[in-house]
Design a protein around this motif. Structure first.
Motif, PDB file in Angstrom:
ATOM      1  N   GLY A 104       0.821  -1.212   0.000  1.00 35.79           N
ATOM      2  CA  GLY A 104       0.000   0.000   0.000  1.00 35.79           C
ATOM      3  C   GLY A 104       0.845   1.247   0.000  1.00 35.79           C
ATOM      4  N   GLY A 105       1.975   1.214   0.742  1.00 33.59           N
ATOM      5  CA  GLY A 105       2.870   2.358   0.805  1.00 33.59           C
ATOM      6  C   GLY A 105       3.676   2.575  -0.453  1.00 33.59           C
ATOM      7  N   VAL A 108       0.075   3.564  -3.541  1.00 29.42           N
ATOM      8  CA  VAL A 108      -0.632   4.846  -3.406  1.00 29.42           C
ATOM      9  C   VAL A 108       0.269   6.043  -3.734  1.00 29.42           C
ATOM     10  CG1 VAL A 108      -1.930   6.347  -1.834  1.00 29.42           C
ATOM     11  CG2 VAL A 108      -2.298   3.867  -1.792  1.00 29.42           C
ATOM     12  N   CYS A 112      -0.451   8.787  -6.590  1.00 29.14           N
ATOM     13  CA  CYS A 112      -0.497  10.234  -6.325  1.00 29.14           C
ATOM     14  C   CYS A 112       0.364  10.996  -7.329  1.00 29.14           C
ATOM     15  CB  CYS A 112      -0.026  10.529  -4.901  1.00 29.14           C
ATOM     16  SG  CYS A 112      -1.168  10.022  -3.599  1.00 29.14           S
ATOM     17  N   GLY A 347       0.583  10.228   0.229  1.00 33.16           N
ATOM     18  CA  GLY A 347       0.409   8.888  -0.329  1.00 33.16           C
ATOM     19  C   GLY A 347       0.993   7.785   0.526  1.00 33.16           C
ATOM     20  N   LYS A 348       2.175   8.020   1.097  1.00 31.55           N
ATOM     21  CA  LYS A 348       2.844   6.980   1.882  1.00 31.55           C
ATOM     22  C   LYS A 348       2.035   6.591   3.121  1.00 31.55           C
ATOM     23  CE  LYS A 348       6.588   4.465   1.805  1.00 31.55           C
ATOM     24  NZ  LYS A 348       6.948   3.622   0.654  1.00 31.55           N
ATOM     25  N   GLY A 351      -1.465   5.058   2.091  1.00 28.20           N
ATOM     26  CA  GLY A 351      -1.399   3.703   1.551  1.00 28.20           C
ATOM     27  C   GLY A 351      -1.128   2.666   2.622  1.00 28.20           C
ATOM     28  N   PHE A 355      -4.214  -0.014   3.542  1.00 34.09           N
ATOM     29  CA  PHE A 355      -3.992  -1.431   3.261  1.00 34.09           C
ATOM     30  C   PHE A 355      -3.969  -2.246   4.553  1.00 34.09           C
ATOM     31  CE2 PHE A 355      -2.577  -2.600  -1.184  1.00 34.09           C
ATOM     32  CZ  PHE A 355      -3.162  -1.490  -1.782  1.00 34.09           C
TER      33      PHE A 355
END
Length: 466
Positions: A104-105, A108, A112, A347-348, A351, A355
Motif C-alpha cells: 500500500g505504501g 498509493v 499520487c 500517499g505513503k 497507503g 492497506f
C-alpha cells in the motif's frame, strides 16, 4: 579503521552532507562544486578503462552512483536475506502485515504522482520516486520518541522499509535497465551460480565474495542492467548458516582458560609474552569464533561502517546539491516537486494505513501488541521519509541523456524529495508525540496490558537477537 566515527548516528553524517551540498550548490562556489562532481575517474589497465560507462569514462558523480552505491545495495541485500531467512520476514504469518502495508505504501504514492503528472510521459518516468522509505532516517526519527514507542512498531517499520527496498530494487531492475548485452549477462549469471555453489560447499572466506562481487559488477556494467542489482544478487548468494556451532566456541574458550591458568603469561615492563602453545590456542579460538557467526551477519557488520560513514554521506553530498533558484514557484502547485511531496507526505501514510486497515478487517492480518490505528498512522508518516533510494531512483528516472529537460526534472525531483521527507519527519514526530502521550494516559499502545504481557513473555523467554 572507521571505529572513531561510530559514536555518532550515521543519519547525522547523512544530514550534514545533504546540508553541505545544498549550501555549496547555492553559493558563489557552486561552479567548483559541480565541476568537482564532473571530475573523471581514470583507472586504466593497458587499453582497458575499468570505470567506463556507456563507452566513456565515469565522472565522480557517476562513480559514486554506479560503483560505490553497489556496496549500499550489497548491504541491503544482506539485510533482506537475513530478514527473509531468520528475521521478521521469515515467518509467513508474521511477515504478512509489513508486506501488505508496504505494498500500500508503494502503490498509493505512485498513484499520487501519476495523478498530478498524468499528461507528461517523460515526467512519469519518475513515478516510482516517492515509493521508498529511508531506513536510517525513518528509524532514527522514530527513535527520538524514546521508550514510549513499542518495539513492535520499530520492527514493523524496519520490515516495511526492507520490503520497500525490495520494491525499489525490482523497479530499478525492470524499468531502468537499457541496451541489454546478452554475453556479459550470461557471464554474470554463471558467476552467480558458481558463487552460490561455492557457498553451499563451505566457502566462507569473505575475499572470495568481494572478488565475485567485483566481477559480477563489471558484467552488469557492460550488460545494461543497473550495477546496483549486482550487489543485491551477490548478497543473496552469501551463505546464511555458519559452519560452526556455539558449543564448539565454548569448548575452545574452556581450553584457552585452562591453558592460561596453567601457564601464566610472563610480564616484562610493558610487554606481554606468551608461550607458543598459548599463541596457538588464541589462533584456534579466533578461527573457531569466526565459524560460529553467520557469514551474512559477519559481512554485513564489516561492511556497514564503510556504507554508513563513507558511501551514503558521499551519495548525499553528490546528489543533494540543488540549485534552488532554478525551480519555479509555480512547480510547487502542480509540478514534479509537488507530485513527489504529495506521494511522500500524503500517499505513503495513506497507503500504509488503508492497506493495513483493510486486510485487518478482512481477517488476513492482525495488529501486533502495542499497535493501534493512531500510532499506525504515525508510523506511516515516518515511512514518508524517503531519501536515499528515492534520490537514487530520481537519478535513474531523469538521466543526463534526456538533455536540459532531464536536468530540470531531476532538480525538481530532488527538491520534492528533500522537502517531502522533511515535512513527513516533522509532522510524524509531533503527531506521534501527542498520540503516544495520550495512549500512555489511556493505557493503550506501549501502556496496554497486551503489550506489557508481550514484553514479559519476551524477557521470560529470551531469544537470540537477529
Amino acid at each position: 579503521m572507521l571505529g572513531f566515527l561510530k559514536g555518532v548516528n550515521p543519519a547525522v553524517y547523512l544530514f550534514s552532507a545533504t546540508v553541505l551540498a545544498l549550501i555549496l550548490a547555492n553559493s558563489p562556489w557552486s561552479g567548483y562544486y559541480f565541476s568537482f562532481l564532473n571530475t573523471p575517474i581514470n583507472l586504466q589497465i593497458g587499453d582497458w578503462q575499468v570505470f567506463s560507462h556507456h563507452g566513456r569514462t565515469m565522472n565522480l558523480g557517476e562513480f559514486i552512483n554506479d560503483a560505490l552505491m553497489c556496496f549500499f545495495f550489497f548491504s541491503v541485500g544482506l539485510e533482506i536475506k537475513h530478514e527473509m531467512v531468520g528475521g521478521s520476514l521469515s515467518d509467513f504469518k508474521t511477515a504478512n502485515l509489513p508486506v501488505l502495508a508496504a505494498i500500500g505504501g508503494m502503490v498509493v504514492p505512485v498513484a499520487c504522482f501519476a495523478l498530478i503528472e498524468s499528461g507528461n510521459a517523460t515526467v512519469l518516468r519518475g513515478a516510482a520516486i516517492p515509493m521508498s522509505t529511508d531506513i536510517a532516517f525513518s528509524l532514527a526519527a522514530l527513535g527520538l520518541l524514546g521508550s514510549r514507542v513499542p518495539t513492535t512498531l520499530k520492527v514493523f517499520l524496519m520490515a516495511l522499509a526492507v520490503v520497500d527496498d525490495i520494491g525499489g530494487i525490482l523497479v530499478i531492475a525492470i524499468f531502468y535497465s537499457e541496451g541489454l548485452a546478452i554475453l556479459p549477462l550470461l557471464i554474470a549469471a554463471a558467476l552467480l551460480i558458481i558463487t552460490r555453489f561455492c557457498g553451499q560447499k563451505g566457502v566462507y572466506q569473505q575475499w572470495f565474495y568481494y572478488l565475485m562481487f567485483f566481477l559480477v559488477w563489471l558484467c552488469f556494467l557492460q550488460g545494461g542492467i543497473h550495477t546496483t542489482i549486482a550487489g543485491v544478487l551477490l548478497a543473496f548468494c552469501v551463505p546464511y548458516v555458519p559452519i560452526g556451532v556455539p558449543k564448539d566456541l565454548m569448548d575452545q574458550i574452556n581450553v584457552a582458560r585452562q591453558s592460561f591458568d596453567t601457564y601464566p603469561v610472563a610480564h616484562s615492563k610493558n610487554r606481554v609474552y606468551m608461550s607458543a602453545s598459548q599463541l596457538d590456542t588464541l589462533t584456534q579460538l579466533r578461527n573457531t569464533s569466526s565459524k560460529v557467526v553467520s557469514p551474512v551477519q559477519r559481512m554485513n557488520v564489516n561492511i556497514s561502517p564503510f556504507v554508513n560513514y563513507v558511501v551514503l554521506p558521499l551519495f548525499a553530498f553528490s546528489n543533494a546539491g540543488i540549485a534552488l533558484g532554478d525551480v519555479p514557484i509555480s512547480d510547487f502547485a502542480g509540478g514534479v516537486p509537488f507530485a513527489v511531496m504529495l506521494g511522500l507526505v500524503v500517499g505513503k501514510p495513506l497507503g500504509i494505513f488503508l492497506f493495513t486497515w483493510l486486510f485487518t478487517k478482512l481477517g488476513v492480518v492482525s495488529f501486533p501488541p502495542g499497535m493501534t490505528k493512531r500510532n499506525l498512522l504515525g508510523v506511516g508518516m515516518f515511512a514518508g521519509i524517503g531519501f536515499t533510494v528515492s534520490l537514487f531512483v530520481a537519478t535513474l528516472a531523469y538521466p543526463a541523456s534526456l538533455g536540459d529537460i532531464g536536468v530540470e526534472y531531476l532538480n525538481d525531483a530532488k527538491l520534492g524529495i528533500l522537502l517531502g521527507s522533511l515535512i513527513s519527519g516533522v509532522i510524524a514526530y509531533y503527531y506521534m508525540r501527542i498520540v503516544l502521550n495520550k495512549e500512555v494516559k489511556e493505557g493503550r499502545g506501549a501502556a496496554s496490558p497486551e503489550y506489557q504481557a508481550y514484553l514479559s513473555a519476551q524477557s521470560g523467554h529470551p531469544q537470540e537477537e537477529k
